[in-house]
Write a protein that holds these residues in place. Structure first.
Motif, PDB file in Angstrom:
ATOM      1  N   VAL A 155       0.836  -1.196   0.000  1.00 34.25           N
ATOM      2  CA  VAL A 155       0.000   0.000   0.000  1.00 34.25           C
ATOM      3  C   VAL A 155       0.869   1.243   0.000  1.00 34.25           C
ATOM      4  CG1 VAL A 155      -1.745   1.289   1.267  1.00 34.25           C
ATOM      5  CG2 VAL A 155      -1.898  -1.199   1.121  1.00 34.25           C
ATOM      6  N   VAL A 156       1.910   1.202   0.789  1.00 35.89           N
ATOM      7  CA  VAL A 156       2.840   2.343   0.837  1.00 35.89           C
ATOM      8  C   VAL A 156       3.441   2.583  -0.532  1.00 35.89           C
ATOM      9  CG1 VAL A 156       4.996   3.193   1.831  1.00 35.89           C
ATOM     10  CG2 VAL A 156       3.336   1.974   3.274  1.00 35.89           C
ATOM     11  N   PHE A 157       3.799   1.489  -1.200  1.00 36.30           N
ATOM     12  CA  PHE A 157       4.394   1.613  -2.535  1.00 36.30           C
ATOM     13  C   PHE A 157       3.418   2.229  -3.534  1.00 36.30           C
ATOM     14  CE2 PHE A 157       4.934  -0.276  -6.755  1.00 36.30           C
ATOM     15  CZ  PHE A 157       6.187   0.246  -7.075  1.00 36.30           C
ATOM     16  N   LEU A 158       2.144   1.807  -3.443  1.00 32.57           N
ATOM     17  CA  LEU A 158       1.132   2.354  -4.350  1.00 32.57           C
ATOM     18  C   LEU A 158       0.910   3.835  -4.115  1.00 32.57           C
ATOM     19  CD1 LEU A 158      -1.479  -0.557  -4.363  1.00 32.57           C
ATOM     20  CD2 LEU A 158       0.047   0.119  -6.204  1.00 32.57           C
ATOM     21  N   TRP A 159       0.907   4.228  -2.835  1.00 31.55           N
ATOM     22  CA  TRP A 159       0.760   5.661  -2.537  1.00 31.55           C
ATOM     23  C   TRP A 159       1.929   6.457  -3.109  1.00 31.55           C
ATOM     24  CZ3 TRP A 159      -3.102   8.572  -1.216  1.00 31.55           C
ATOM     25  CH2 TRP A 159      -4.209   8.011  -0.567  1.00 31.55           C
ATOM     26  N   ILE A 160       3.121   5.904  -2.967  1.00 33.77           N
ATOM     27  CA  ILE A 160       4.307   6.602  -3.502  1.00 33.77           C
ATOM     28  C   ILE A 160       4.209   6.716  -5.018  1.00 33.77           C
ATOM     29  CG2 ILE A 160       6.808   6.417  -3.825  1.00 33.77           C
ATOM     30  CD1 ILE A 160       6.933   5.068  -1.065  1.00 33.77           C
ATOM     31  N   LEU A 161       3.755   5.627  -5.671  1.00 32.55           N
ATOM     32  CA  LEU A 161       3.617   5.640  -7.122  1.00 32.55           C
ATOM     33  C   LEU A 161       2.585   6.653  -7.577  1.00 32.55           C
ATOM     34  CD1 LEU A 161       4.430   4.339  -9.822  1.00 32.55           C
ATOM     35  CD2 LEU A 161       2.607   2.661  -9.462  1.00 32.55           C
ATOM     36  N   LEU A 162       1.442   6.728  -6.857  1.00 27.25           N
ATOM     37  CA  LEU A 162       0.389   7.673  -7.202  1.00 27.25           C
ATOM     38  C   LEU A 162       0.853   9.096  -7.068  1.00 27.25           C
ATOM     39  CD1 LEU A 162      -2.571   8.267  -7.925  1.00 27.25           C
ATOM     40  CD2 LEU A 162      -3.107   8.090  -5.485  1.00 27.25           C
ATOM     41  N   LEU A 163       1.524   9.395  -5.920  1.00 30.41           N
ATOM     42  CA  LEU A 163       2.010  10.763  -5.707  1.00 30.41           C
ATOM     43  C   LEU A 163       3.087  11.132  -6.722  1.00 30.41           C
ATOM     44  CD1 LEU A 163       2.164  10.755  -1.782  1.00 30.41           C
ATOM     45  CD2 LEU A 163       0.500  11.933  -3.239  1.00 30.41           C
ATOM     46  N   SER A 164       3.943  10.175  -7.062  1.00 28.94           N
ATOM     47  CA  SER A 164       4.993  10.441  -8.058  1.00 28.94           C
ATOM     48  C   SER A 164       4.392  10.750  -9.419  1.00 28.94           C
ATOM     49  CB  SER A 164       5.931   9.236  -8.155  1.00 28.94           C
ATOM     50  OG  SER A 164       6.550   8.977  -6.918  1.00 28.94           O
ATOM     51  N   SER A 165       3.353   9.968  -9.812  1.00 32.99           N
ATOM     52  CA  SER A 165       2.695  10.196 -11.108  1.00 32.99           C
ATOM     53  C   SER A 165       2.042  11.559 -11.156  1.00 32.99           C
ATOM     54  CB  SER A 165       1.650   9.111 -11.365  1.00 32.99           C
ATOM     55  OG  SER A 165       2.243   7.841 -11.377  1.00 32.99           O
ATOM     56  N   LEU A 166       1.401  11.933 -10.056  1.00 30.31           N
ATOM     57  CA  LEU A 166       0.746  13.232  -9.981  1.00 30.31           C
ATOM     58  C   LEU A 166       1.752  14.359 -10.091  1.00 30.31           C
ATOM     59  CD1 LEU A 166      -1.864  14.829  -9.535  1.00 30.31           C
ATOM     60  CD2 LEU A 166      -1.477  14.652  -7.066  1.00 30.31           C
ATOM     61  N   ALA A 167       2.867  14.208  -9.365  1.00 33.42           N
ATOM     62  CA  ALA A 167       3.906  15.233  -9.410  1.00 33.42           C
ATOM     63  C   ALA A 167       4.514  15.344 -10.794  1.00 33.42           C
ATOM     64  CB  ALA A 167       4.982  14.918  -8.370  1.00 33.42           C
ATOM     65  N   PHE A 168       4.731  14.201 -11.461  1.00 34.70           N
ATOM     66  CA  PHE A 168       5.310  14.208 -12.812  1.00 34.70           C
ATOM     67  C   PHE A 168       4.362  14.846 -13.819  1.00 34.70           C
ATOM     68  CE2 PHE A 168       6.099  12.137 -16.923  1.00 34.70           C
ATOM     69  CZ  PHE A 168       7.427  12.518 -17.101  1.00 34.70           C
ATOM     70  N   GLY A 169       3.051  14.558 -13.642  1.00 36.31           N
ATOM     71  CA  GLY A 169       2.060  15.160 -14.529  1.00 36.31           C
ATOM     72  C   GLY A 169       2.021  16.664 -14.409  1.00 36.31           C
ATOM     73  N   ILE A 170       2.104  17.175 -13.163  1.00 41.70           N
ATOM     74  CA  ILE A 170       2.119  18.632 -12.941  1.00 41.70           C
ATOM     75  C   ILE A 170       3.364  19.249 -13.555  1.00 41.70           C
ATOM     76  CG2 ILE A 170       2.221  20.420 -11.171  1.00 41.70           C
ATOM     77  CD1 ILE A 170       0.563  18.546  -9.380  1.00 41.70           C
ATOM     78  N   TYR A 171       4.492  18.554 -13.394  1.00 41.16           N
ATOM     79  CA  TYR A 171       5.760  19.057 -13.945  1.00 41.16           C
ATOM     80  C   TYR A 171       5.701  19.143 -15.465  1.00 41.16           C
ATOM     81  CZ  TYR A 171      10.606  18.907 -15.511  1.00 41.16           C
ATOM     82  OH  TYR A 171      11.776  19.149 -16.156  1.00 41.16           O
TER      83      TYR A 171
END
Length: 303
Positions: free
Chosen positions: A32-48
Motif C-alpha cells: 500500500v505504501v508503494f502504491l501511494w508513492i507511485l500515485l504521488l509520483s505520477s501526480l507530481a510528474f504530470g504537474i511538472y
C-alpha cells in the motif's frame, strides 16, 4: 431482639467484556505504501510536464525533386555518326578493314572484339544507310545514357537491292570532358507506334445569337483571306499581343471548314480549319487554329 440471620449472598461481579481487536487492513502494508508513492509520483510528474511541455507541431515533409536539363546534342550527333559507319559496308576486304578502323572511334575494346565477325570478309551484300531516326535519349545513371534509334538500310546483292528497317538500343558513357564511348552493343528494340488516342471534338454553343455567329464568320473570312501575306503592321488590325505570327506565304484562301464557336464570358472561343491553296506547290494546305475573339469595338484575336 435478635434479627433473623441472613446468609450473605455472594456478590457476582459481571464479567468484563473482552475488547474486540480491530484489525486495520493495509494501513501498514508495504504494498500500500508503494502504491501511494507511485500515485504521488505520477501526480507530481504530470504537474511538472504540464508546466514544462513544449508545443509539438506535426511536421509535413515535402520532397522537392530538382530537375536538371541535359544537353543531348553531342550524344545524338555521336550516335548518328556511329550508325552511319556501323551499318555501311561493301563486300571488299579493303572497305571492310576501313569500316573496322572507323568503329574504334565509337566502341570499347571489348565491343570491338565482339563485332569482328559481324561483317565477314566473304559477305555477299553491301549496305548503305538511307535514313536515321533517334527516338529517345534517356539518362540511366550518372554519365550513362541509353539511345533508341531506327535505321533504314539499302541492301544490295549482285544486281538486286531492297530496303530494310530496324530499331536498336545502345548504351553510352560520357565522361566529365564530354567524351563518349558505346558500352553496350546495338540491341534490337521497339520503336514508337501510332497511339489510339482520340481528342474530344468541341461543339458550337447553341445559345450564341445568330447575328454574332454571322459577324464572327465574316471577320474570320476577311482575316484569313489577307493573313498569309499580311505584314506585322497589317496584323495589328486583327490580332492583339502577337497571338498569331507573320507568315508571308503565297497562299490563296479557299474556305473555312467546320468552324466551332463557344461563348466564354465576353469572349468567343473559336476552333476552325482554314483551307488554302499553296501557289508554290499547287497542293492544298489545311491549317487548324484555336483562339479567343474579343470585340473592342471591332472583333480581334486576343489569344
Amino acid at each position: 431482639m435478635k434479627l433473623p440471620f441472613r446468609k450473605k449472598e455472594k456478590q457476582v461481579n459481571p464479567k468484563k467484556e473482552k475488547k474486540r481487536k480491530v484489525k486495520t487492513i493495509g494501513k501498514r502494508k508495504k504494498s500500500v505504501v508503494f502504491l501511494w508513492i507511485l500515485l504521488l509520483s505520477s501526480l507530481a510528474f504530470g504537474i511538472y510536464k504540464n508546466f514544462t511541455a513544449i508545443d509539438q507541431h506535426t511536421v509535413h515533409e515535402r520532397e522537392i525533386v530538382e530537375s536538371h536539363i541535359v544537353d543531348t546534342t553531342a550524344i545524338e550527333s555521336f550516335t548518328r555518326n556511329f550508325v552511319k559507319d556501323y551499318y555501311t559496308w561493301e563486300n571488299e576486304s579493303e572497305a571492310l578493314e576501313e569500316r573496322t578502323e572507323k568503329l574504334t572511334d565509337y566502341l570499347t575494346e571489348e565491343l570491338q572484339s565482339l563485332n569482328t565477325e559481324m561483317v565477314r570478309e566473304d559477305i555477299p551484300t553491301s549496305s548503305s544507310v538511307q535514313n536515321i531516326n533517334i527516338w529517345s535519349v534517356t539518362e540511366e545513371t550518372e554519365n550513362t545514357f541509353s539511345v533508341v534509334y531506327s535505321v533504314q538500310q539499302k541492301i544490295t546483292e549482285d544486281k538486286d537491292s531492297s530496303l530494310t528497317n530496324a530499331t536498336y538500343r545502345i548504351v553510352l558513357y560520357q565522361d566529365e570532358q564530354g567524351n563518349l564511348v558505346i558500352t553496350q552493343n546495338p540491341t534490337l528494340w521497339n520503336s514508337p507506334n501510332k497511339s489510339d488516342f482520340t481528342p474530344e471534338h468541341a461543339e458550337s454553343d447553341d445559345t450564341l445569337e445568330s447575328e454574332t455567329t454571322e459577324e464572327v464568320t465574316e471577320f474570320l473570312e476577311t482575316f484569313f483571306a489577307s493573313y498569309p501575306t499580311a505584314t506585322e503592321k497589317e496584323l495589328t488590325y486583327y490580332v492583339k499581343s502577337h497571338a498569331l505570327p507573320v507568315i508571308e506565304k503565297d497562299y490563296t484562301f479557299s474556305e473555312l471548314i467546320h468552324p466551332v464557336f463557344q461563348e466564354q464570358d465576353n469572349q468567343i472561343k473559336v476552333w476552325v480549319t482554314v483551307k488554302y491553296l499553296d501557289e508554290s506547290t499547287k497542293a492544298t494546305q489545311l491549317s487548324q487554329y484555336e483562339f479567343l475573339l474579343e470585340k473592342d469595338p471591332n472583333w480581334m484575336i486576343v489569344k
